[in-house]
Design a protein around this motif. Structure first.
Motif, PDB file in Angstrom:
ATOM      1  N   SER A   8       0.727  -1.131   0.134  1.00 55.60           N
ATOM      2  CA  SER A   8      -0.142  -0.097  -0.098  1.00 55.60           C
ATOM      3  C   SER A   8       1.083   1.154   0.020  1.00 55.60           C
ATOM      4  N   GLY A   9       2.163   1.039   0.376  1.00 50.15           N
ATOM      5  CA  GLY A   9       3.109   2.138   0.243  1.00 50.15           C
ATOM      6  C   GLY A   9       2.954   2.595   1.304  1.00 50.15           C
ATOM      7  N   ARG A  10       2.331   2.644   2.270  1.00 45.47           N
ATOM      8  CA  ARG A  10       3.068   3.390   4.083  1.00 45.47           C
ATOM      9  C   ARG A  10       3.900   2.216   4.862  1.00 45.47           C
ATOM     10  N   GLU A  11       4.610   3.102   5.743  1.00 48.12           N
ATOM     11  CA  GLU A  11       6.010   2.454   5.946  1.00 48.12           C
ATOM     12  C   GLU A  11       5.433   1.260   7.073  1.00 48.12           C
ATOM     13  N   PRO A  12       6.198   0.423   7.378  1.00 43.31           N
ATOM     14  CA  PRO A  12       5.777  -0.889   8.426  1.00 43.31           C
ATOM     15  C   PRO A  12       5.367  -0.338   9.944  1.00 43.31           C
ATOM     16  N   GLY A  13       3.921  -0.874  10.430  1.00 42.25           N
ATOM     17  CA  GLY A  13       4.142  -0.309  11.272  1.00 42.25           C
ATOM     18  C   GLY A  13       2.836   0.956  11.335  1.00 42.25           C
ATOM     19  N   ALA A  14       2.878   1.690  10.382  1.00 41.59           N
ATOM     20  CA  ALA A  14       1.701   3.214  10.457  1.00 41.59           C
ATOM     21  C   ALA A  14       0.018   2.723  10.699  1.00 41.59           C
ATOM     22  N   SER A  15      -1.194   3.524  10.705  1.00 39.25           N
ATOM     23  CA  SER A  15      -1.844   2.938  11.267  1.00 39.25           C
ATOM     24  C   SER A  15      -2.373   2.566   9.687  1.00 39.25           C
ATOM     25  N   PRO A  16      -3.515   1.687   9.717  1.00 33.64           N
ATOM     26  CA  PRO A  16      -4.360   2.393   8.659  1.00 33.64           C
ATOM     27  C   PRO A  16      -4.558   3.869   8.231  1.00 33.64           C
ATOM     28  N   THR A  17      -5.372   3.805   7.217  1.00 34.38           N
ATOM     29  CA  THR A  17      -6.598   4.929   6.910  1.00 34.38           C
ATOM     30  C   THR A  17      -7.505   4.723   6.545  1.00 34.38           C
ATOM     31  N   VAL A  18      -8.660   5.577   7.892  1.00 36.82           N
ATOM     32  CA  VAL A  18      -9.849   4.660   7.559  1.00 36.82           C
ATOM     33  C   VAL A  18     -10.036   5.922   6.770  1.00 36.82           C
ATOM     34  N   SER A  19     -11.823   5.385   5.706  1.00 37.73           N
ATOM     35  CA  SER A  19     -12.560   6.559   4.919  1.00 37.73           C
ATOM     36  C   SER A  19     -13.123   7.553   6.405  1.00 37.73           C
ATOM     37  N   ILE A  20     -13.405   9.105   5.529  1.00 41.84           N
ATOM     38  CA  ILE A  20     -13.716  10.205   6.324  1.00 41.84           C
ATOM     39  C   ILE A  20     -15.730   9.635   6.797  1.00 41.84           C
ATOM     40  N   LEU A  21     -15.857   9.283   6.379  1.00 36.91           N
ATOM     41  CA  LEU A  21     -17.001   8.600   5.971  1.00 36.91           C
ATOM     42  C   LEU A  21     -17.684   7.771   6.996  1.00 36.91           C
ATOM     43  N   THR A  22     -16.682   6.876   7.577  1.00 34.06           N
ATOM     44  CA  THR A  22     -17.140   5.689   8.800  1.00 34.06           C
ATOM     45  C   THR A  22     -18.253   6.266   8.782  1.00 34.06           C
ATOM     46  N   VAL A  23     -17.566   7.200   9.873  1.00 33.74           N
ATOM     47  CA  VAL A  23     -18.783   7.540  11.453  1.00 33.74           C
ATOM     48  C   VAL A  23     -20.313   7.270  11.124  1.00 33.74           C
ATOM     49  N   PRO A  24     -19.619   8.881   9.979  1.00 30.62           N
ATOM     50  CA  PRO A  24     -21.645   9.455   9.789  1.00 30.62           C
ATOM     51  C   PRO A  24     -22.250   7.609   9.398  1.00 30.62           C
TER      52      PRO A  24
END
Length: 92
Positions: A8-24
């Motif tokens: 995904s291009g993230r560094e190891p140990g970085a938290s995953p990104t979550v959509s901003i529409l999840t909570v609404p």
């Protein structure tokens, strides 16, 4: 020195990104499921099925997976909660 990245291009140990529409979407699903169960009772099941099918299609196609999953969860939990409450109160 460069750090290795996963696919995904993230560094190891970085938290995953979550959509901003999840909570609404989760909150909207809870409200929709509650209202469908409270006002429509058994016809509300059709509303829940339609929402779940639409959101499941979004999950399968890969668009906003987190938000669509939250919408499914919220709608089913809201509707199920109203029916469970009605069952325990003897209304069903």
């Amino acid at each position: 020195m460069t750090h290795p990245h996963d696919r995904s291009g993230r560094e190891p140990g970085a938290s995953p990104t979550v959509s901003i529409l999840t909570v609404p979407a989760l909150f909207g699903g809870l409200v929709l499921g509650f209202l469908a169960g409270y006002f429509l009772v058994w016809w509300g099941a059709l509303v829940v099925i339609a929402v779940v099918m639409g959101a499941f299609a979004a999950v399968v196609s890969g668009r906003e997976r987190d938000a669509a999953t939250a919408l499914i969860l919220g709608t089913v939990l809201g509707y199920g909660g109203v029916l469970l409450l009605a069952t325990f109160r003897g209304a069903l």
